[in-house]
Design a protein around this motif. Structure first.
Motif, PDB file in Angstrom:
ATOM      1  N   ARG A  59      -3.281  -7.821  10.851  1.00 54.68           N
ATOM      2  CA  ARG A  59      -3.816  -6.566  10.322  1.00 54.68           C
ATOM      3  C   ARG A  59      -2.670  -5.655   9.909  1.00 54.68           C
ATOM      4  O   ARG A  59      -1.578  -5.707  10.493  1.00 54.68           O
ATOM      5  CB  ARG A  59      -4.680  -5.856  11.370  1.00 54.68           C
ATOM      6  CG  ARG A  59      -5.948  -6.620  11.741  1.00 54.68           C
ATOM      7  CD  ARG A  59      -6.828  -5.840  12.714  1.00 54.68           C
ATOM      8  NE  ARG A  59      -6.154  -5.624  14.000  1.00 54.68           N
ATOM      9  CZ  ARG A  59      -5.912  -4.425  14.531  1.00 54.68           C
ATOM     10  NH1 ARG A  59      -6.267  -3.331  13.876  1.00 54.68           N
ATOM     11  NH2 ARG A  59      -5.319  -4.322  15.704  1.00 54.68           N
ATOM     12  N   ILE A  60      -2.925  -4.839   8.909  1.00 57.64           N
ATOM     13  CA  ILE A  60      -1.973  -3.802   8.505  1.00 57.64           C
ATOM     14  C   ILE A  60      -2.458  -2.501   9.130  1.00 57.64           C
ATOM     15  O   ILE A  60      -3.482  -1.939   8.724  1.00 57.64           O
ATOM     16  CB  ILE A  60      -1.883  -3.684   6.976  1.00 57.64           C
ATOM     17  CG1 ILE A  60      -1.351  -4.998   6.388  1.00 57.64           C
ATOM     18  CG2 ILE A  60      -0.973  -2.526   6.570  1.00 57.64           C
ATOM     19  CD1 ILE A  60      -1.283  -5.011   4.870  1.00 57.64           C
ATOM     20  N   ILE A  61      -1.749  -2.030  10.144  1.00 60.03           N
ATOM     21  CA  ILE A  61      -2.201  -0.834  10.874  1.00 60.03           C
ATOM     22  C   ILE A  61      -1.642   0.448  10.264  1.00 60.03           C
ATOM     23  O   ILE A  61      -2.134   1.534  10.558  1.00 60.03           O
ATOM     24  CB  ILE A  61      -1.800  -0.941  12.358  1.00 60.03           C
ATOM     25  CG1 ILE A  61      -0.292  -1.105  12.510  1.00 60.03           C
ATOM     26  CG2 ILE A  61      -2.516  -2.114  13.014  1.00 60.03           C
ATOM     27  CD1 ILE A  61       0.180  -1.115  13.947  1.00 60.03           C
ATOM     28  N   LYS A  62      -0.614   0.350   9.460  1.00 66.82           N
ATOM     29  CA  LYS A  62      -0.097   1.516   8.747  1.00 66.82           C
ATOM     30  C   LYS A  62       0.092   1.086   7.301  1.00 66.82           C
ATOM     31  O   LYS A  62       1.005   0.337   6.956  1.00 66.82           O
ATOM     32  CB  LYS A  62       1.237   1.979   9.364  1.00 66.82           C
ATOM     33  CG  LYS A  62       1.861   3.164   8.652  1.00 66.82           C
ATOM     34  CD  LYS A  62       1.014   4.417   8.754  1.00 66.82           C
ATOM     35  CE  LYS A  62       1.725   5.609   8.142  1.00 66.82           C
ATOM     36  NZ  LYS A  62       0.884   6.830   8.140  1.00 66.82           N
ATOM     37  N   GLN A  63      -0.824   1.554   6.418  1.00 65.10           N
ATOM     38  CA  GLN A  63      -0.827   1.110   5.040  1.00 65.10           C
ATOM     39  C   GLN A  63       0.021   2.032   4.167  1.00 65.10           C
ATOM     40  O   GLN A  63       0.191   3.224   4.481  1.00 65.10           O
ATOM     41  CB  GLN A  63      -2.262   1.068   4.504  1.00 65.10           C
ATOM     42  CG  GLN A  63      -3.166   0.097   5.241  1.00 65.10           C
ATOM     43  CD  GLN A  63      -4.519  -0.032   4.561  1.00 65.10           C
ATOM     44  OE1 GLN A  63      -4.772   0.595   3.549  1.00 65.10           O
ATOM     45  NE2 GLN A  63      -5.377  -0.863   5.131  1.00 65.10           N
ATOM     46  N   PRO A  64       0.561   1.486   3.073  1.00 62.16           N
ATOM     47  CA  PRO A  64       1.269   2.364   2.130  1.00 62.16           C
ATOM     48  C   PRO A  64       0.310   3.386   1.533  1.00 62.16           C
ATOM     49  O   PRO A  64      -0.870   3.108   1.334  1.00 62.16           O
ATOM     50  CB  PRO A  64       1.814   1.384   1.077  1.00 62.16           C
ATOM     51  CG  PRO A  64       0.985   0.156   1.209  1.00 62.16           C
ATOM     52  CD  PRO A  64       0.551   0.075   2.637  1.00 62.16           C
TER      53      PRO A  64
END
Length: 1211
Positions: free
Chosen positions: A547-552
């Motif tokens: 999972r990407i927990i901090k997205q751009p």
């Protein structure tokens, strides 16, 4: 491997009992998996795997190879038929069969003809389970016949008429490819007006004057034999009527031209095909080619349509400037009427082609192999189509089924064979033949009746890894006959499958539609039939999704600024993700402004092109996720001009996570002063061991403000940080708080450990000590251990302070020792060190080499041999052997003068060596000594040897004195290096005429005890060249050469002297009695006297008469350097006739003139033997220096004019 078990996947309910997965269903047939291990064990009828094409055109220049490969268990045997009868290959010596194969090779290259082996061949592969047959292979040799001889008349026609140039190539096999070229092998240009038809003819819709040429050549290329045949050139001449004069026009009639059509414009007519309609038949799957070529003026354009239909879009192509319509992969639906239309400005014409598509047989259902178990049922289906409808016939093991052995389990129903309750004897290979008038299809399909217990083909303990909440598929590939039933169990204890989440596929695969964490475990697949049971375990692991927990995030930045996108990924701890950044779904630009570090993408100095969508993609071996953000670039707002400088120092340094061997350092960056920080540099100070001295610790990127630092024990650390940008490095930050790490035992031991003795009875152990930073604690010491390498002694150890040397006394001389040096401190010992080898001290060798003997190779080279000394007597490291040798006395003179000894050292354990550079015919003495690291051992007994004679050097000098009318006197000195006993001298001489040509050579032997010789009976006033050398028993030495001239009479002796000019004999002796000559001589003498006075005056003033400079300025470039030892010099020629001037005898080395060689007379002054003054202010006639004794010419004499020369100038 597909098992035909169930038509659909089967869902199992949770409440089903027993709690297992079960599969059992009746089948009609099963397939044999292509598992190599399984195929090795199963009995199987033959299967044809490779064969030659049905229509096999061969090259008659090569051997014929007819392929037939098959597989089966047991391996099949092969046989052939030819033209329907058995082909006995053993009776034909040209035919061989490949071992383990049915492939035939017919060797026609050695003998025989390809035509002999034309025919229809068929291969049969047979084993105990049946027989498979190949197609009928028709063998035909390719043919490329020559064009028939024909006489082609030139073609003359008017401008604008149509023309067809026939090709009519010879009929070959396969048909040739046709093309038109000229004599230069250049393809003739084609266009809408001029084009080649499908039959190879060249069509002109109308001709133009530029079509006139004599080399229209049709070529036929036969690709199979790689040959090209050429038709006779056709000559075409196009005449314009307007260009003919009235006389020619009146005498020509229309019938004398090709064709009878007018050159005026006309509507189109078809050159091909003929008439208004035609028919075309083509086979299904081939390329349909329809052609229409029209003539007319202007050139017609061709159009195509299909009546009652449209042309297929993806299969229709136009060729040859739309004159040819092609439809690829033609089908029955393409049948119909096609219309071609030719149109120009004067009209149009059309032609209809009726197309019928026939079809050779093609498969609807081809028969497939059947594997049945005893008492099972099955069917073979052979269904084909074609136009006309093909006829189906069956064969069994290559024999028509009507006459094949009867099988009660078999029933034939047209294109189907039905098997009921088969037995093992029902195994056979069946052939289905579908044929019509356009071809046939032949397929082999076996029925293999097997009784096999279950086998599971999936590898044991296969590990499946699946992301949670995704489907999991667990394989259980199996085989057995009868078809096994499949059961699945979960975990070794046989725990039940409690929920309705399992799906069983017909090939045995277990599917978990939504795998959860509790799906992890071991699954057992069990296969059973009446012959046995097999099982296999597989393992399933469920992984957390990535999972990407901090997205751009979306960003708007100004041009020239820096932007960063964050992408923080969380993943299963057992999977290693890779993070990739994309721009607009493609790779990032290859630009140093884009940097990717850990969780960030940083874009520096943003420009308008950097705007777009940036995507972060995280991949693992099981899944991938992505997130995107848009970057918008805007114009910068007006701001004051920025000040660019190095960064300000970081501040707020903090130490956290303090452990024995690591600590985390964090800081706050200072202002970057409008230039982004590229990196941080971390330094440390060891206040305990090296206070005030800062060392480099680490570097981190400019986007990072923390660092995990590795530490060493027992160091009082302080840290500082510096920031760096493109303009430079900041000042250091304030030092952090101090952090003292705990003491620990040393991590390493001293390096560079060596053991060497300084005296014969000691061992000096040295090492490079640890520094304070490496000590890891207080009380650093070293444990030094040693023992003899070849003994059984225990280690002797001593602990010493922090030093770098320890001396062990009382050791035997040069004994190998094992040595260890281990560091220790108050906390303990360092790891056990590796032992190194050393030696106690060396002593001088005790024994001299023995059995020394000398082999004299030649007069300057000798080879010395000796026996090695015992290793124990060397008492040290063997460095080599040293030879002392000296020349004690000359064998010739027996002079006992002692000279300096020479030394040659031979490295290592060599037992022989060469002594070069010896003097011939000499008496030498030598001895040999062994050398170690301490020095030399005793010398061997002196060995005496003599060198043989060699060839002598050149005589030391050669002078020609006292020339007379017919004689010359030669004086010489012996060679300075006789190199033996002189046996004789050899004198060779020959006259030189006025054109510098050499006369006959005279060879004269002179006793060795002579140093003077008179040559008599020579020619008057003749130049001679002399070659003089000495000889010993070893041969002839180097030669010395000289030249001299005999005089005219006794009153005019003119000895040669190069420096004084050319020696010439007077041809008018009595001229000296005439008064005018006496007056002239007096004038010359007066001039010479004046010249002498001037020279002496200049000498008294310290100057020199520049004769040498004048000689250098006018010397012949071919003059060679003079020999130093014999004092000869270059020759010069008189400007009048350029004849070579004879050089005189050598001047003594002290530069004095002997009385017998010099005189006060003017004649001798001008042309005397030496013809020179001394060096100070006098005329120079000779120079000492190295000079080859070869004649050379000069352009100008450098001597003062002599009376005789002056006289000769008047003659």
């Amino acid at each position: 491997m597909q098992l035909k078990i169930m038509p659909k996947k089967k869902r199992l309910s949770a409440g089903r009992a027993p709690l297992m997965l079960f599969l059992c269903q009746m089948i009609s047939a099963l397939e044999v998996p292509l598992d190599p291990k399984l195929l090795e064990d199963l009995v199987q009828p033959p299967t044809i795997t490779q064969q030659s094409p049905k229509d096999y055109i061969i090259d008659p220049r090569e051997n014929i190879v007819i392929q037939c490969e098959a597989k089966g268990k047991p391996p099949p045997s092969f046989s052939w038929t030819r033209n329907g009868t058995h082909f006995d290959i053993d009776k034909d010596p040209l035919v061989t069969m490949k071992p383990g194969s049915g492939t035939l090779t017919i060797n026609i290259m050695s003998e025989g003809k390809a035509e002999t082996y034309e025919g229809v061949y068929q291969c049969t592969a047979r084993n105990e389970r049946g027989a498979a047959i190949s197609n009928n292979i028709v063998i035909r040799p390719s043919r490329s016949p020559l064009w028939t001889k024909e006489k082609l008349e030139p073609i003359t026609l008017r401008n604008g008429q149509s023309l067809v140039l026939p090709c009519r190539p010879p009929i070959g096999l396969p048909p040739p490819i046709i093309f038109w070229m000229d004599n230069s092998f250049q393809r003739l240009p084609q266009s809408e007006r001029v084009s080649q038809g499908l039959n190879g003819d060249l069509y002109f819709s109308n001709v133009l004057p530029e079509d006139t040429r004599e080399d229209y050549i049709c070529y036929a290329r036969f690709n199979h034999t790689q040959t090209i045949q050429q038709k006779q050139p056709i000559s075409v001449k196009v005449i314009s009527v307007d260009e003919l004069n009235d006389t020619i026009a009146a005498n020509l009639s229309d019938t004398e031209f090709y064709g009878a059509k007018s050159h005026r414009q006309r509507p189109p007519t078809f050159l091909t095909p003929d008439g208004n309609t035609s028919r075309k038949e083509e086979l299904r799957g081939n390329v349909l080619s329809l052609e229409c070529i029209a003539e007319g003026l202007p050139t017609p354009i061709i159009y195509w349509i299909k009546e009652d239909g449209t042309l297929p879009i993806n299969r229709t192509f136009y060729r040859n400037f739309k004159k040819t319509l092609q439809i690829v992969q033609v089908t029955e639906a393409d049948s119909g009427n096609y219309q071609c239309i030719a149109k120009n400005s004067l009209g149009a014409i059309h032609h209809t082609i009726s197309v019928t598509v026939k079809a050779a047989p093609y498969w609807i259902i081809a028969p497939q192999n059947l594997v049945l178990s005893p008492e099972e049922d099955g069917t073979l289906i052979c269904r084909a189509n074609g136009n006309p409808k093909p006829r189906i016939s069956w064969l069994s093991n290559g024999v028509p089924i009507e006459i094949a052995p009867d099988d009660p389990s078999r029933k034939i129903d047209g294109d189907t064979i039905i098997f009921s309750k088969v037995q093992e004897r029902s195994s056979a290979v069946y052939q289905c033949n579908a044929s019509n008038e356009y071809g046939y299809l032949l397929a082999n399909a076996f029925v293999n009746v097997l009784a096999e217990p279950p086998r599971i083909l999936t590898s044991a303990n296969t590990l499946y890894q699946v992301i949670a909440n995704r489907p999991a598929l667990l394989d259980c590939a199996f085989f057995g006959s009868p078809l096994p039933a499949i059961e699945w169990f979960k975990d070794a204890k046989g725990s039940a499958l409690r929920e309705d989440i399992y799906v069983l596929h017909e090939n045995g695969t277990l599917e978990i539609p939504v795998a959860q964490k509790d799906s992890t475990g071991t699954y057992t697949c069990v296969a059973r039939n009446k012959l046995g049971m097999a099982k296999n375990d597989v393992h399933l692991e469920i992984k957390d999704p990535t999972r990407i927990i901090k997205q751009p995030e979306y960003a708007v930045v100004q041009r020239g600024s820096t932007v960063s996108f964050e992408c923080k990924v969380k993943h299963d701890h057992t999977l290693i993700p890779t993070v990739t950044w994309l721009k607009d779904h493609g790779e990032l630009p290859n630009d140093g402004r884009f940097t990717v570090d850990k969780d960030y993408l940083v874009v520096a100095d943003v420009n308008d092109d950097d705007g777009g969508t940036y995507t972060c993609v995280a991949n693992t071996t099981l899944d991938n996720v992505s997130a995107s953000a848009v970057l918008s670039v805007v114009a910068p707002t007006p701001t004051p001009a920025p000040i660019y400088d190095v960064p300000n120092p970081p501040f707020d340094l903090e130490l956290t996570d303090q452990l024995d061997r690591s600590v985390q350092l964090s800081w706050t960056p200072g202002d970057d002063n409008n230039s982004p920080i590229t990196k941080f540099i971390i330094e440390y100070e060891d206040a305990m061991h090296e206070p005030g001295l800062w060392h480099h610790q680490a570097e981190v990127p400019g986007t990072q403000t923390t660092a995990q630092l590795k530490l060493s024990p027992y160091v009082n650390y302080s840290f500082r940080v510096m920031a760096e940008n493109n303009l430079g490095r900041s000042l250091p930050s304030e030092a952090s708080e101090q952090y003292l790490t705990k003491a620990a035992e040393p991590d390493k031991n001293p390096t560079a450990v060596e053991g060497l003795g300084s005296e014969p009875d000691n061992l000096v152990i040295t090492w490079k000590p640890l520094n304070g930073f490496e000590s890891n604690g207080p009380g650093l010491q070293y444990k030094v251990s040693w023992r003899q390498k070849d003994g059984d002694d225990e280690w002797t150890s001593v602990v010493v302070a922090n030093v770098s040397k320890y001396i062990v006394s009382g050791t035997p001389t040069f004994v190998p020792y094992l040595i260890k040096v281990q560091a220790l401190n108050d906390a303990g010992f360092a790891p056990e060190p590796a032992a190194v080898m050393g030696h106690s001290g060396e002593d001088l060798p005790m024994v001299a080499p023995g059995n020394v003997h000398v082999n004299v190779v030649n007069s300057t080279l000798a080879e010395v041999h000796w026996d090695p000394v015992p290793l124990k007597s060397i008492r040290g490291h063997l460095q080599g052997y040293r030879i002392y040798y000296w020349k004690a006395q000359s064998s010739l003179t027996r002079n006992r003068r002692h000279i300096e000894k020479k030394i040659l050292t031979f490295q290592g354990s060599k037992t022989h060596g060469m002594l070069p550079g010896l003097e011939p015919f000499s008496h030498y003495t030598l001895n040999v000594r062994v050398v170690n690291g301490k020095g030399e051992g005793p010398a061997s007994p002196d060995k005496v040897f003599n060198t043989p004679e060699g060839v002598p050097s050149a005589p030391s000098s050669l002078k020609i004195v006292n020339p007379t009318l017919d004689s010359l006197t030669l004086e010489w000195e012996p060679p300075s290096h006789p190199n033996g006993i002189l046996t004789e001298y050899t004198l060779k001489y020959q006259p030189i005429n006025s054109t510098h040509e050499l006369g006959p050579l005279v060879d004269l032997k002179i006793p060795a005890n002579k140093t003077r010789w008179i040559l008599k009976n020579l020619n008057i006033s003749t130049r001679y060249k002399f070659y003089f050398y000495a000889q010993t028993a070893a041969g002839s030495g180097s030669q010395i050469t000289e030249e001299a001239i005999t005089t005219v009479d006794e009153a005019g002796i003119l000895p040669p002297d190069v420096g004084a000019g050319k020696a010439m004999a007077s041809r008018q002796v009595d001229i000296a009695t005439q008064g005018w000559f006496i007056g002239l001589m007096c004038a010359v003498a007066l001039l010479i006297l004046i010249l002498l006075i001037v020279c002496f005056v200049r000498r008294n003033k310290g100057g020199k008469y520049p004769v040498k400079e004048k000689e250098d300025a006018h010397a012949d470039p071919e003059i060679q350097p003079m020999k130093e030892d014999d004092g000869t010099f270059g020759e010069y020629s008189d400007a009048e006739d350029h004849k070579p001037l004879k050089k005189g005898s050598r001047t003594p080395s002290d530069r004095t003139v002997k009385k017998e060689d010099s005189d006060d007379s003017l004649v001798d002054y001008g042309e005397g033997v030496n013809g020179q003054f001394n060096e100070d202010g006098s005329f120079i006639g000779q120079y000492s220096g190295k000079k080859e004794k070869e004649p050379a010419e000069g352009n100008e004499s450098s001597e003062a004019p002599s009376p005789v020369n002056a006289m000769n100038s008047f003659v």
